[in-house]
Design a protein around this motif. Sequence first.
Motif, PDB file in Angstrom:
ATOM      1  N   LEU A  44       0.842  -1.212   0.000  1.00 46.51           N
ATOM      2  CA  LEU A  44       0.000   0.000   0.000  1.00 46.51           C
ATOM      3  C   LEU A  44       0.870   1.252   0.000  1.00 46.51           C
ATOM      4  O   LEU A  44       0.648   2.183  -0.784  1.00 46.51           O
ATOM      5  CB  LEU A  44      -0.907  -0.013   1.238  1.00 46.51           C
ATOM      6  CG  LEU A  44      -1.756   1.230   1.456  1.00 46.51           C
ATOM      7  CD1 LEU A  44      -2.887   1.311   0.420  1.00 46.51           C
ATOM      8  CD2 LEU A  44      -2.363   1.255   2.865  1.00 46.51           C
ATOM      9  N   THR A  45       1.872   1.273   0.866  1.00 54.52           N
ATOM     10  CA  THR A  45       2.667   2.495   0.997  1.00 54.52           C
ATOM     11  C   THR A  45       3.645   2.666  -0.160  1.00 54.52           C
ATOM     12  O   THR A  45       4.156   3.764  -0.374  1.00 54.52           O
ATOM     13  CB  THR A  45       3.427   2.532   2.345  1.00 54.52           C
ATOM     14  OG1 THR A  45       4.190   1.322   2.465  1.00 54.52           O
ATOM     15  CG2 THR A  45       2.473   2.616   3.517  1.00 54.52           C
ATOM     16  N   THR A  48       1.412   4.846  -2.550  1.00 52.43           N
ATOM     17  CA  THR A  48       0.669   6.020  -2.064  1.00 52.43           C
ATOM     18  C   THR A  48       1.483   6.700  -0.964  1.00 52.43           C
ATOM     19  O   THR A  48       2.442   6.125  -0.453  1.00 52.43           O
ATOM     20  CB  THR A  48      -0.672   5.593  -1.409  1.00 52.43           C
ATOM     21  OG1 THR A  48      -0.368   4.639  -0.394  1.00 52.43           O
ATOM     22  CG2 THR A  48      -1.646   4.998  -2.396  1.00 52.43           C
ATOM     23  N   HIS A 382      -1.780  -3.553  -3.012  1.00 56.55           N
ATOM     24  CA  HIS A 382      -1.518  -2.837  -4.264  1.00 56.55           C
ATOM     25  C   HIS A 382      -2.831  -2.383  -4.914  1.00 56.55           C
ATOM     26  O   HIS A 382      -2.946  -1.240  -5.368  1.00 56.55           O
ATOM     27  CB  HIS A 382      -0.732  -3.725  -5.229  1.00 56.55           C
ATOM     28  CG  HIS A 382      -0.497  -3.051  -6.540  1.00 56.55           C
ATOM     29  ND1 HIS A 382       0.427  -2.032  -6.689  1.00 56.55           N
ATOM     30  CD2 HIS A 382      -1.123  -3.175  -7.742  1.00 56.55           C
ATOM     31  CE1 HIS A 382       0.377  -1.582  -7.930  1.00 56.55           C
ATOM     32  NE2 HIS A 382      -0.555  -2.250  -8.596  1.00 56.55           N
ATOM     33  N   SER A 385      -4.120   0.562  -3.263  1.00 58.40           N
ATOM     34  CA  SER A 385      -3.347   1.786  -3.534  1.00 58.40           C
ATOM     35  C   SER A 385      -3.792   2.458  -4.829  1.00 58.40           C
ATOM     36  O   SER A 385      -3.544   3.635  -5.037  1.00 58.40           O
ATOM     37  CB  SER A 385      -1.845   1.470  -3.596  1.00 58.40           C
ATOM     38  OG  SER A 385      -1.519   0.848  -4.823  1.00 58.40           O
ATOM     39  N   ARG A 386      -4.457   1.707  -5.709  1.00 56.70           N
ATOM     40  CA  ARG A 386      -4.907   2.302  -6.978  1.00 56.70           C
ATOM     41  C   ARG A 386      -6.247   3.008  -6.835  1.00 56.70           C
ATOM     42  O   ARG A 386      -6.733   3.633  -7.783  1.00 56.70           O
ATOM     43  CB  ARG A 386      -5.071   1.202  -8.042  1.00 56.70           C
ATOM     44  CG  ARG A 386      -3.863   0.302  -8.181  1.00 56.70           C
ATOM     45  CD  ARG A 386      -3.963  -0.642  -9.342  1.00 56.70           C
ATOM     46  NE  ARG A 386      -5.237  -1.297  -9.524  1.00 56.70           N
ATOM     47  CZ  ARG A 386      -5.564  -2.008 -10.596  1.00 56.70           C
ATOM     48  NH1 ARG A 386      -4.710  -2.127 -11.590  1.00 56.70           N
ATOM     49  NH2 ARG A 386      -6.738  -2.598 -10.680  1.00 56.70           N
TER      50      ARG A 386
END
Length: 482
Positions: A44-45, A48, A382, A385-386
């Motif tokens: 995730l990081t 973002t 992931h 994150s989009r």
Amino acid sequence: MARACYSLAHGKERPCFSEKGGPVQTDYLIVGAGASGLAFADALTAGTDVDVTLVDRRPAVGGHWRDAYSFVRLHTPSAFYGVSSMPLGEDRLDEEGFYERASGPELHRYFDAVAGRLVASGRTRILTGHEHLGAEAGAELIRDGRGGQRRITVRRKVVDARYLEASVPATHAPPFDVAPGATVTGIHQLPESVRTGARYTVIGAGKTAVDACTWLLSENVGPDRIRWIRPRDAWFHDRRDFQPLDQVGATMAGIALDAEAAAQATDLQEMLERLESGGRLLRIDPSAPADMYRAAMLSSGELEALREIDDVVRLGHVRRIEADRIRLERGEIPTDASVIHVDCTARGLNDAPARPVFQPGRIVLQQVRHNSPSFNAALIGHVESRGGEDTDNNRLCTSNPYPRSIRDWPRMCAATWRVEHRWASDRELATWVAGTRLNLLAALPKHAHTPVVRDAVQRYVTNVGAAIGRLDAMPHPPSERQ
Ligand SMILES: Cc1cc2nc3c(=O)[nH]c(=O)nc-3n(C[C@H](O)[C@H](O)[C@H](O)COP(=O)(O)OP(=O)(O)OC[C@H]3O[C@@H](n4cnc5c(N)ncnc54)[C@H](O)[C@@H]3O)c2cc1C
């Protein structure tokens, strides 16, 4: 604002909220800092600049590995385990020619380093020794190790990274009675319990029992001193078929065999026969019907050693251990004070039912592609994150519960192949899948020119469509044929 609280050097908790601290806000609250929570946070990081808080009631990150027995190892290679951004191990080959598998201490060091890196980013804090209690009046309630409570306001989502929390021997109670005068030891206490000349009764049919037997044999306990109570027999995978990097051809050949067997077999029984005769599925005793399947792995060397244990008790589950006998579902067997009873019945994988992964304000980490827990958590991270809609994201991250029985194999494989097809038609996601080290098949393009990979890919592509249709419709065989 809360500060980073995880020390890279020692993996020890430091106070992270000031004692007088005010309300804490975060974008994502991840409950559970085991392999899944960390792999999700890492992915995730990477995409973002969100603010993330992980909480775990254990005193350190790494989840169940922190309570594992001293001789535990991954049963899959380190090469595709952990988090996407940081390698685990050095891709060395072991004495059997397979990619190395991390030990417990290696995993602890690795997860500490992952935590240190996340915290060093300045956007992630990790609160070990903190328990998530639930939501209350618009905030999430966290209890620290001293019983104090904090409220965290979550701006985006709460991530449930403990929905599939593992049950391990150190935190599990035997599911049978132990009478006064009888002794039962957990696998984690086995090294201290070993006595010259002692006999052992290992209770359980899965990976933990396999580890206990394999360890005893490696410590020169003769197979004639081991009695193995197997309430039901299990199917295993050959470790050869789950190798990444330069051995990815064997892995792809195994997947091609799965698809071929599924497309061509008329029922589960015939499919199992095909997979067993192709060496894709293994039983310790091929003459004993097997039903249990927890996706555990064995090498041919381990299998050979385990087959030397002749004293196998198949009288169902243990009900009670007494000083002079063991009562089981379908009979009893003698025992005595010289026997060390080793409880290996912790269920390991969690049997939680399927839930939508993406929900309003919430993400529930689950298995998507089978046998790939780290990959799945990172995949979900992931995809999150989009951005995107929950409905679309759920089509790319479909819950695929862990198997209990080999009868779950059709459902599990069909779900994996269906979702992989969807990834392939999402260009950005397909690129991520191809590039992450957590993808067991990441090396396929590099080896695409070799005959073994070319042939396996061709066989897979030819059969997978028919295989999904056949698996969806496959009638289960009657249990006596298992
Ligand atoms: C013995 C064993 C061996 C395995 N070997 C492999 C392998 O070789 N390869 C492989 O791919 N997979 C393997 N697995 C599968 C394994 O489940 C995953 O690899 C992975 O480690 C699971 O991590 P997790 O984060 O999902 O769960 P866990 O490790 O169980 O972590 C969940 C965390 O959530 C925390 N938690 C729970 N409730 C709360 C709460 N209310 N508040 C705060 N924290 C909370 C717990 O303390 C725990 O630390 C193995 C599993 C077991 C049990």
